[in-house]
Design a protein around this motif. Structure first.
Motif, PDB file in Angstrom:
ATOM      1  N   LEU A 155       0.784  -1.331  -0.036  1.00  0.00           N
ATOM      2  CA  LEU A 155      -0.041  -0.120   0.103  1.00  0.00           C
ATOM      3  C   LEU A 155       0.725   1.418  -0.019  1.00  0.00           C
ATOM      4  O   LEU A 155       0.485   2.067  -0.642  1.00  0.00           O
ATOM      5  CB  LEU A 155      -1.014  -0.069   1.266  1.00  0.00           C
ATOM      6  N   TRP A 156       1.971   1.302   1.109  1.00  0.00           N
ATOM      7  CA  TRP A 156       3.007   2.354   0.843  1.00  0.00           C
ATOM      8  C   TRP A 156       3.610   2.700  -0.523  1.00  0.00           C
ATOM      9  O   TRP A 156       3.555   3.721  -0.993  1.00  0.00           O
ATOM     10  CB  TRP A 156       4.062   2.243   1.891  1.00  0.00           C
ATOM     11  N   THR A 157       3.878   1.315  -1.225  1.00  0.00           N
ATOM     12  CA  THR A 157       4.554   1.562  -2.610  1.00  0.00           C
ATOM     13  C   THR A 157       3.538   2.123  -3.492  1.00  0.00           C
ATOM     14  O   THR A 157       3.931   3.089  -4.166  1.00  0.00           O
ATOM     15  CB  THR A 157       4.974  -0.130  -3.069  1.00  0.00           C
ATOM     16  N   ALA A 158       2.379   1.609  -3.651  1.00  0.00           N
ATOM     17  CA  ALA A 158       1.458   2.241  -4.495  1.00  0.00           C
ATOM     18  C   ALA A 158       0.899   3.816  -4.312  1.00  0.00           C
ATOM     19  O   ALA A 158       0.930   4.497  -5.153  1.00  0.00           O
ATOM     20  CB  ALA A 158      -0.053   1.452  -4.349  1.00  0.00           C
ATOM     21  N   LEU A 159       1.256   4.325  -3.020  1.00  0.00           N
ATOM     22  CA  LEU A 159       0.500   5.270  -2.662  1.00  0.00           C
ATOM     23  C   LEU A 159       1.819   6.456  -2.881  1.00  0.00           C
ATOM     24  O   LEU A 159       1.513   7.551  -3.837  1.00  0.00           O
ATOM     25  CB  LEU A 159       0.285   5.695  -1.087  1.00  0.00           C
ATOM     26  N   LEU A 160       3.059   5.988  -2.583  1.00  0.00           N
ATOM     27  CA  LEU A 160       4.054   6.875  -2.825  1.00  0.00           C
ATOM     28  C   LEU A 160       4.423   6.849  -4.152  1.00  0.00           C
ATOM     29  O   LEU A 160       4.854   8.009  -5.130  1.00  0.00           O
ATOM     30  CB  LEU A 160       5.545   6.574  -2.092  1.00  0.00           C
ATOM     31  N   ALA A 161       4.018   5.971  -5.234  1.00  0.00           N
ATOM     32  CA  ALA A 161       4.280   5.703  -6.516  1.00  0.00           C
ATOM     33  C   ALA A 161       3.459   6.983  -7.081  1.00  0.00           C
ATOM     34  O   ALA A 161       3.785   7.664  -8.021  1.00  0.00           O
ATOM     35  CB  ALA A 161       4.141   4.456  -7.205  1.00  0.00           C
ATOM     36  N   LYS A 162       2.325   6.897  -6.702  1.00  0.00           N
ATOM     37  CA  LYS A 162       1.292   8.165  -7.382  1.00  0.00           C
ATOM     38  C   LYS A 162       1.478   9.429  -6.898  1.00  0.00           C
ATOM     39  O   LYS A 162       1.309  10.423  -7.515  1.00  0.00           O
ATOM     40  CB  LYS A 162      -0.104   7.750  -6.772  1.00  0.00           C
ATOM     41  N   ARG A 163       2.216   9.679  -5.784  1.00  0.00           N
ATOM     42  CA  ARG A 163       2.593  10.910  -5.377  1.00  0.00           C
ATOM     43  C   ARG A 163       3.769  11.459  -6.238  1.00  0.00           C
ATOM     44  O   ARG A 163       3.851  12.593  -6.543  1.00  0.00           O
ATOM     45  CB  ARG A 163       3.018  10.964  -3.899  1.00  0.00           C
ATOM     46  N   ARG A 164       4.641  10.438  -6.503  1.00  0.00           N
ATOM     47  CA  ARG A 164       5.847  10.810  -7.311  1.00  0.00           C
ATOM     48  C   ARG A 164       5.441  11.291  -8.816  1.00  0.00           C
ATOM     49  O   ARG A 164       5.782  12.191  -9.523  1.00  0.00           O
ATOM     50  CB  ARG A 164       6.920   9.839  -7.356  1.00  0.00           C
ATOM     51  N   PHE A 165       4.469  10.126  -9.420  1.00  0.00           N
ATOM     52  CA  PHE A 165       4.139  10.308 -10.871  1.00  0.00           C
ATOM     53  C   PHE A 165       2.381  10.204 -10.543  1.00  0.00           C
ATOM     54  O   PHE A 165       2.077   9.068 -10.894  1.00  0.00           O
ATOM     55  CB  PHE A 165       4.688   9.129 -11.536  1.00  0.00           C
TER      56      PHE A 165
END
Length: 473
Positions: free
Chosen positions: A57-67
């Motif tokens: 969940l952290w990976t998906a969330l931080l990926a969307k924040r970056r891109f």
């Protein structure tokens, strides 16, 4: 003449466990979101995240924040948080290395960097909860580690000196000072660590899941990824029971479950850990054991306990047994273990005689992904198109966010401060194959239990220390 069957005493563990629900307390409450639909049609995405626990969940969330325009699809074989992320004790440490002592032992030259990365991640963890409106009860309540023997008290004194040498706040507590935090006939000394947090594990999962959906992450639950096809050219293909996913990049956040990469098969072992939660206690009952603060407590044994309060006045009491099953067996049935629950209930009464008649409302177990170095590792495969962060062992709740950051940096081909430590660049020593694995783990468990009794590490443990190997929960 046949005598009548003996009536259990109210303090008998079996009596106090009679009404305990065989499910995690955290997940057995209102607020659980309905499951997302399973994936039934072939699809494409920029990033596929496998696993719906904290790391995924952290990976998906931080990926969307970056891109923000990145198409992110998260695939979970059951429902988000059903495994370790919904079953742990809710202790959140700033350490990335399973504690300062383990980090100093394994990476003495980089411990300053690892401590700084851990503190920065801990602060960012708290900020992100606020940014995304995730109400999981996160609070920096601090933690007390308690000693039951002279050698445990000496170990706490050593831990205090090590903390001070590395700029960590820590205060030694004698018996009188310890009574301000908890009063038990078992514990004679303590170590107060203020830079520690408690949270509600399930509400953290549900909050991260909601934040992911709000940011446009697609989530498919009840969708097991059965295989990866990492052919040299083109997208990575993920096979599920009903559909295929073609992804530009893949992040594996599968915890102890089948890792999908053969190279990882001996990197971790599944360790079953167990916990109980009491019925709600009154303020007077908690005052009777001197526990009026909001802090968490752990004891200093190798076979350690962890305990904390819940928002509704219960006490969670877990740990002690760390059970490994031959062949790295995993099964939902193994999350229930009557012998361990009775042991824990008896130990609770020993620690808190004033609460000896308290009943338990929940009893459950969960799997910990343990490595030979007790903390996470990360890496890439398929020419950098697949990344993984696994093996968080205990104390991994906060570190999952760091693991997510590392995976995204690795997938982007970025050399960053987060990816620079040897902890990331070098994998843990693998466990041996069976039957050597089972024999070695059982010898280690027996040796650790013996050390708890006599305070001396035997030849087997000293050998493992020299080799930098171990077994822990």
């Amino acid at each position: 003449m046949t005598s009548a069957p003996e009536t259990p005493h109210p303090a008998d563990p079996r009596t106090r466990l009679r009404r305990a629900a065989p499910v995690p307390y955290w997940l057995d409450r209102p607020g659980s979101p309905g499951a997302a639909p399973r994936l039934t049609e072939d699809t494409r995405c920029d990033l596929a995240v496998v696993g719906g626990g904290y790391t995924g969940l952290w990976t998906a969330l931080l990926a969307k924040r970056r891109f923000p325009k990145l198409d992110v699809l998260l695939l979970e074989q059951r429902t988000c948080g059903h495994a370790a992320s919904g079953r742990n004790g809710g202790f959140c440490s700033p350490s990335l290395t399973h504690g300062l002592a383990n980090g100093v032992t394994r990476w003495p030259r980089e411990i300053g960097l690892l401590q700084r990365l851990g503190a920065a991640n801990f602060d960012a963890f708290a900020r992100d909860l606020e940014t995304y409106g995730i109400d999981c009860g996160f609070a920096r309540t601090g933690k007390v580690t308690v000693a039951a023997t002279d050698w445990q008290a000496r170990a706490l004194a050593d831990a205090a000196r090590l903390a001070h040498a590395h700029g960590e706040p820590a205060t030694l507590l004698d018996r009188d000072a310890l009574r301000d935090y908890v009063d038990s006939p078992l514990w004679s000394a303590g170590l107060w660590s203020p830079d520690y947090a408690l949270l509600d594990p399930a509400r953290l999962v549900w909050g991260l899941r909601r934040a992911c959906l709000d940011q446009g992450v697609r989530i498919a639950e009840h969708t097991e990824v059965q295989a990866l096809d990492t052919r040299p050219r083109g997208p990575v293909r993920l096979r599920t029971p009903y559909a295929e996913v073609r992804a530009g990049r893949v992040a594996l956040a599968t915890n102890i479950y089948r890792p999908l990469l053969r190279r990882l098969s001996l990197s971790m072992v599944p360790v079953y850990d167990y916990a109980l939660v009491t019925e709600p206690l009154t303020d007077a009952q908690l005052a009777a054991v001197g526990w009026t603060g909001a802090h968490g407590i752990t004891d200093a044994g190798n076979q350690f306990h962890y305990l904390r309060k819940t928002d509704d006045g219960r006490v969670l009491w877990g740990g002690y047994d760390a059970i490994y099953h031959y062949g790295s067996r995993t099964d939902d049935a193994l999350t229930q273990r009557a012998a361990t629950f009775e042991t824990l209930a008896g130990q609770f009464a020993d620690a808190f005689p004033a609460l000896a008649d308290v009943s338990f409302s929940h009893a459950w177990g969960g799997i910990i992904d343990s490595t030979t170095r007790f903390c996470m590792f990360a890496g890439t495969a398929a020419r950098g198109r697949v990344s993984y962060a696994l093996g968080f062992t205990g104390l991994g709740v906060g570190a999952t966010r760091y693991g997510a950051t590392v995976m995204l940096d690795l997938l982007a081909g970025r050399r960053t401060e987060a990816t620079s430590p040897a902890m990331i660049r070098r994998p843990p020593v693998p466990f041996p194959p069976e039957p050597v694995r089972w024999l070695g783990i059982q010898a280690t468990r027996a040796s650790l239990a013996r050390e708890d009794e006599v305070g001396v590490r035997n030849t087997w443990l000293r050998t493992l220390d020299r080799l930098g190997l171990g077994f822990d929960s």
